[in-house]
Design an enzyme around this catalytic site. Structure first.
Site, short mmCIF file in Angstrom:
data_model
loop_
_atom_site.label_atom_id
_atom_site.label_comp_id
_atom_site.label_asym_id
_atom_site.label_seq_id
_atom_site.Cartn_x
_atom_site.Cartn_y
_atom_site.Cartn_z
N SER B 12 0.84 -1.19 0.00
CA SER B 12 0.00 0.00 0.00
C SER B 12 0.88 1.24 0.00
CB SER B 12 -0.91 0.01 1.24
OG SER B 12 -1.54 1.26 1.37
N HIS B 13 0.35 2.37 -0.45
CA HIS B 13 1.07 3.63 -0.32
C HIS B 13 1.25 4.01 1.15
CE1 HIS B 13 0.53 4.06 -4.58
NE2 HIS B 13 1.13 5.23 -4.59
#
Lengths: 130, 130
Positions: B12-13
């Site tokens: 994920s970012h």
């Protein structure tokens, strides 16, 4: 229960067992029942007693348990379906049955009786959540 | 013992999203599936980092293969680049899954926990977008 059989054994019955007085198979052999394979299919039902019903975590547990058996296992919220593949996490997760609803199970395959008993026991045990 | 279960990598970012999704997998599915997560850029901001994705794939490595769950744009392209950088014998056994990162991770892990193949784990998680 009059005898010492397993406490939930009485709920498991062969599906499509001939009723007393039912007509014999037509001699033409066209009397194929529904869509299920002709091998023995066992069925049973259990009512959701845990507060949250068949929410995410119970859905995962049910799927994992079903996957631990070789038999085909399905369930439905109505006795006549539509039937959900108990081994499909996405399909099981989408059912979203609530507390008080009854899950109807059916199983067919080499370990169908054990699979069915285990699935019913999981529901009865409230998915070990409470 | 059966063959190893497919591993799960969460990219994920946001490191918090990656960690939270991994927590959900561990709590809902258990620890029978290799699992690793990564998120954020090396400076502590939002983003993804090629080297960290490679480390995560290494950490979740399974002979049965690894599925990678990603959130947005760069997470996917960096994950694809990471896969291309793997040794040839491993490259074909790591796939990016077209599924939502949180739900996909839980569903993929549920499928993987039953001993399913890499292809089936990927296909099951991708049912979420079907």
């Amino acid at each position: 229960m009059p005898d010492g059989s397993a406490p939930d054994g009485s709920r498991i019955r062969p599906e499509g067992a001939p009723l007393a007085g039912a007509p014999a198979l037509a001699s033409g052999g066209q009397s194929i029942e529904d869509s299920m394979p002709t091998e023995d299919t066992l069925s049973g039902a259990a009512t959701l007693a845990n507060q949250a019903g068949l929410h995410a975590r119970p859905a995962v547990k049910l799927t994992q348990l079903a996957k631990s058996f070789a038999s085909r296992t399905e369930f439905a919220v109505a006795p006549d379906g539509p039937w959900i593949d108990a081994k499909s996490p996405v399909k099981v997760m989408r059912v979203k049955a609530a507390k008080g609803e009854t899950l109807h199970f059916r199983a067919s395959g080499p370990d169908a009786e054990a699979a069915l008993a285990a699935l019913l026991a999981l529901v009865d045990a409230k998915f070990d959540e409470e | 013992m059966r063959v190893a279960n497919v591993g799960i990598v969460i990219v994920s970012h946001s490191p918090k999203v990656a960690e939270g999704a991994a927590d959900m997998v561990r709590q809902m599915v258990g620890d029978s599936v290799p699992l690793a997560h990564t998120g954020g850029d090396p400076d502590g901001g939002l983003g993804t980092d090629l080297a960290r994705i490679l480390e995560a794939i290494e950490a979740a490595w399974s002979e049965a293969g690894v599925v990678v769950l990603v959130d947005l744009g760069g997470a996917e392209t960096n994950s694809e680049m990471a896969i291309e950088m793997l040794d040839e014998d491993r490259r074909g056994r790591v796939v990016v899954c077209n599924a939502p990162v949180v739900e996909g991770a839980v569903i993929a892990a549920t499928e993987a926990s039953g001993g399913s193949s890499l292809e089936l784990v990927k296909r099951t998680a991708e049912e979420l977008y079907a």
